[in-house]
Design a protein around this motif. Structure first.
Motif, PDB file in Angstrom:
ATOM      1  N   VAL A  43      28.058  15.668  -5.430  1.00 36.33           N
ATOM      2  CA  VAL A  43      27.272  17.156  -4.898  1.00 36.33           C
ATOM      3  C   VAL A  43      28.145  18.062  -5.002  1.00 36.33           C
ATOM      4  O   VAL A  43      27.869  19.132  -5.364  1.00 36.33           O
ATOM      5  CB  VAL A  43      26.904  16.614  -3.510  1.00 36.33           C
ATOM      6  N   GLU A  44      29.371  17.917  -4.854  1.00 34.87           N
ATOM      7  CA  GLU A  44      30.543  18.983  -4.861  1.00 34.87           C
ATOM      8  C   GLU A  44      30.597  19.627  -6.417  1.00 34.87           C
ATOM      9  O   GLU A  44      30.578  20.875  -6.578  1.00 34.87           O
ATOM     10  CB  GLU A  44      31.709  18.341  -4.719  1.00 34.87           C
ATOM     11  N   SER A  45      30.501  18.849  -7.305  1.00 39.75           N
ATOM     12  CA  SER A  45      30.458  19.281  -8.686  1.00 39.75           C
ATOM     13  C   SER A  45      29.306  20.084  -9.029  1.00 39.75           C
ATOM     14  O   SER A  45      29.255  21.203  -9.810  1.00 39.75           O
ATOM     15  CB  SER A  45      30.942  18.192  -9.714  1.00 39.75           C
ATOM     16  N   GLU A  46      27.911  19.525  -8.557  1.00 38.75           N
ATOM     17  CA  GLU A  46      26.785  20.312  -8.653  1.00 38.75           C
ATOM     18  C   GLU A  46      26.835  21.878  -8.040  1.00 38.75           C
ATOM     19  O   GLU A  46      26.374  22.628  -8.741  1.00 38.75           O
ATOM     20  CB  GLU A  46      25.786  19.471  -8.123  1.00 38.75           C
ATOM     21  N   ALA A  47      27.279  21.851  -6.760  1.00 37.02           N
ATOM     22  CA  ALA A  47      27.507  22.970  -5.858  1.00 37.02           C
ATOM     23  C   ALA A  47      28.253  23.835  -6.584  1.00 37.02           C
ATOM     24  O   ALA A  47      28.016  25.140  -6.703  1.00 37.02           O
ATOM     25  CB  ALA A  47      27.757  22.531  -4.341  1.00 37.02           C
ATOM     26  N   LEU A  48      29.548  23.557  -6.827  1.00 36.38           N
ATOM     27  CA  LEU A  48      30.338  24.227  -7.592  1.00 36.38           C
ATOM     28  C   LEU A  48      30.002  24.972  -9.042  1.00 36.38           C
ATOM     29  O   LEU A  48      30.053  26.327  -9.211  1.00 36.38           O
ATOM     30  CB  LEU A  48      31.736  23.655  -7.933  1.00 36.38           C
ATOM     31  N   ALA A  49      29.194  24.042  -9.650  1.00 35.63           N
ATOM     32  CA  ALA A  49      28.668  24.441 -11.003  1.00 35.63           C
ATOM     33  C   ALA A  49      27.556  25.641 -10.518  1.00 35.63           C
ATOM     34  O   ALA A  49      27.612  26.808 -11.346  1.00 35.63           O
ATOM     35  CB  ALA A  49      27.769  23.449 -11.728  1.00 35.63           C
ATOM     36  N   GLN A  50      26.943  25.642  -9.419  1.00 34.15           N
ATOM     37  CA  GLN A  50      25.954  26.606  -9.055  1.00 34.15           C
ATOM     38  C   GLN A  50      26.558  27.714  -8.627  1.00 34.15           C
ATOM     39  O   GLN A  50      25.858  28.962  -8.732  1.00 34.15           O
ATOM     40  CB  GLN A  50      24.705  25.880  -7.916  1.00 34.15           C
ATOM     41  N   VAL A  51      27.698  27.614  -7.851  1.00 32.47           N
ATOM     42  CA  VAL A  51      28.489  28.948  -7.646  1.00 32.47           C
ATOM     43  C   VAL A  51      28.844  29.610  -8.699  1.00 32.47           C
ATOM     44  O   VAL A  51      28.493  30.777  -8.819  1.00 32.47           O
ATOM     45  CB  VAL A  51      29.391  28.405  -6.635  1.00 32.47           C
ATOM     46  N   ALA A  52      29.056  28.880  -9.741  1.00 27.70           N
ATOM     47  CA  ALA A  52      29.431  29.710 -11.001  1.00 27.70           C
ATOM     48  C   ALA A  52      28.348  30.339 -11.487  1.00 27.70           C
ATOM     49  O   ALA A  52      28.482  31.556 -11.973  1.00 27.70           O
ATOM     50  CB  ALA A  52      30.110  28.622 -11.946  1.00 27.70           C
ATOM     51  N   ARG A  53      27.282  29.517 -11.421  1.00 25.51           N
ATOM     52  CA  ARG A  53      25.962  30.246 -12.184  1.00 25.51           C
ATOM     53  C   ARG A  53      25.470  31.369 -11.487  1.00 25.51           C
ATOM     54  O   ARG A  53      24.918  32.552 -12.004  1.00 25.51           O
ATOM     55  CB  ARG A  53      24.774  29.171 -12.343  1.00 25.51           C
ATOM     56  N   VAL A  54      25.357  31.222 -10.069  1.00 26.93           N
ATOM     57  CA  VAL A  54      24.974  32.370  -9.401  1.00 26.93           C
ATOM     58  C   VAL A  54      25.860  33.550  -9.609  1.00 26.93           C
ATOM     59  O   VAL A  54      25.601  34.758  -9.680  1.00 26.93           O
ATOM     60  CB  VAL A  54      24.914  32.151  -7.902  1.00 26.93           C
TER      61      VAL A  54
END
Length: 252
Positions: free
Chosen positions: A75-86
């Motif tokens: 979940v941490e990696s998914e959330a971090l990736a989405q922080v990058a995308r946003v």
């Protein structure tokens, strides 16, 4: 004496109301804290889908922080990736790249959810950096990986992105059809409007207006079923525009 008792009861009553109010407020404040990190991620994704990107960013940051506390690398990696995308969407590419690198340091190829999410964001950064060949390869790898792991929504997203970054019209059309077939076969109808719309754009670019119209009509059907009002408006506009190009002014 009665007056004193009345005042005492009144004070106790006020204290009880205030205490109850504080408890309710604390429950509301702690509601998100009681959610699992998976629920927090889903909540952030829902906000992202509504295009409320600033609020989504806050939720993804909170999710990443909580997942780190719980040692939930997926979940941490998914959330971090989405922080990058946003951040990429909001025009903060350099800030986003920092979080993409953090996600790369947390994610594992053995984690289908984390790895597929990471690839989707990595490919978008490559696309925005004009590294189209690298981006295409990343999205092709993402598509194959998601098919193997039955992550059909993400597989369709990958095919959709390959069609966008592919250099030739033939490849764009090919991957558009791959995405459409995957969406139709795996209950991903919400993707069909954008996929048909993008294919229409390809046919428009190569001046095959009959095929353009067919695709825009299909796109409009799906946009009216699954999309918001703005998408519906553009869908109608594109159909009318293409009818005019074909000289069918009454239909337009």
């Amino acid at each position: 004496m009665n007056r004193a008792l009345s005042i005492s009861f009144l004070i106790l009553f006020i204290i009880a109301i205030q205490t109850n109010s504080i408890v309710k407020q604390n429950k509301g404040d702690n509601l998100s804290e009681n959610l699992t990190v998976d629920s927090l991620l889903n909540q952030a994704d829902e906000i992202f889908q509504k295009r409320d990107y600033k609020t989504a960013l806050e939720h993804y940051m909170k999710t990443a922080k909580q997942a780190q506390k719980e040692f939930n690398l997926s979940v941490e990696s998914e959330a971090l990736a989405q922080v990058a995308r946003v951040n990429l969407i909001l025009g903060n590419k350099d800030d986003g790249r920092v979080y993409l690198e953090k996600a790369a340091g947390r994610v594992s190829e053995s984690d289908p959810y984390g790895w597929s999410r990471y690839l989707g964001v990595k490919g978008r950064f490559e696309w925005q950096d004009d590294n189209l060949k690298e981006s295409k390869l990343t999205f092709e790898n993402m598509y194959n990986y998601c098919v193997v792991n039955s992550l059909w929504g993400r597989a369709v997203d990958a095919a959709h992105m390959v069609a966008i970054v592919a250099e030739t019209a033939e490849e764009q059309i090919k991957w558009g059809h791959i995405g459409i077939e995957a969406a139709e076969a795996n209950d991903q109808q919400r993707w069909l409007g954008p996929l048909w719309n993008n294919m229409a754009g390809t046919y428009y670019d190569i001046k095959q207006y009959d095929s353009t119209l067919i695709c825009y009509l299909k796109a409009r059907d799906y946009h009216w079923q699954f999309s918001g009002e703005v998408a519906k408006l553009f869908a109608d506009y594109h159909v009318g525009m293409t009818y005019r190009l074909l000289g069918e002014f009454e239909e337009a």
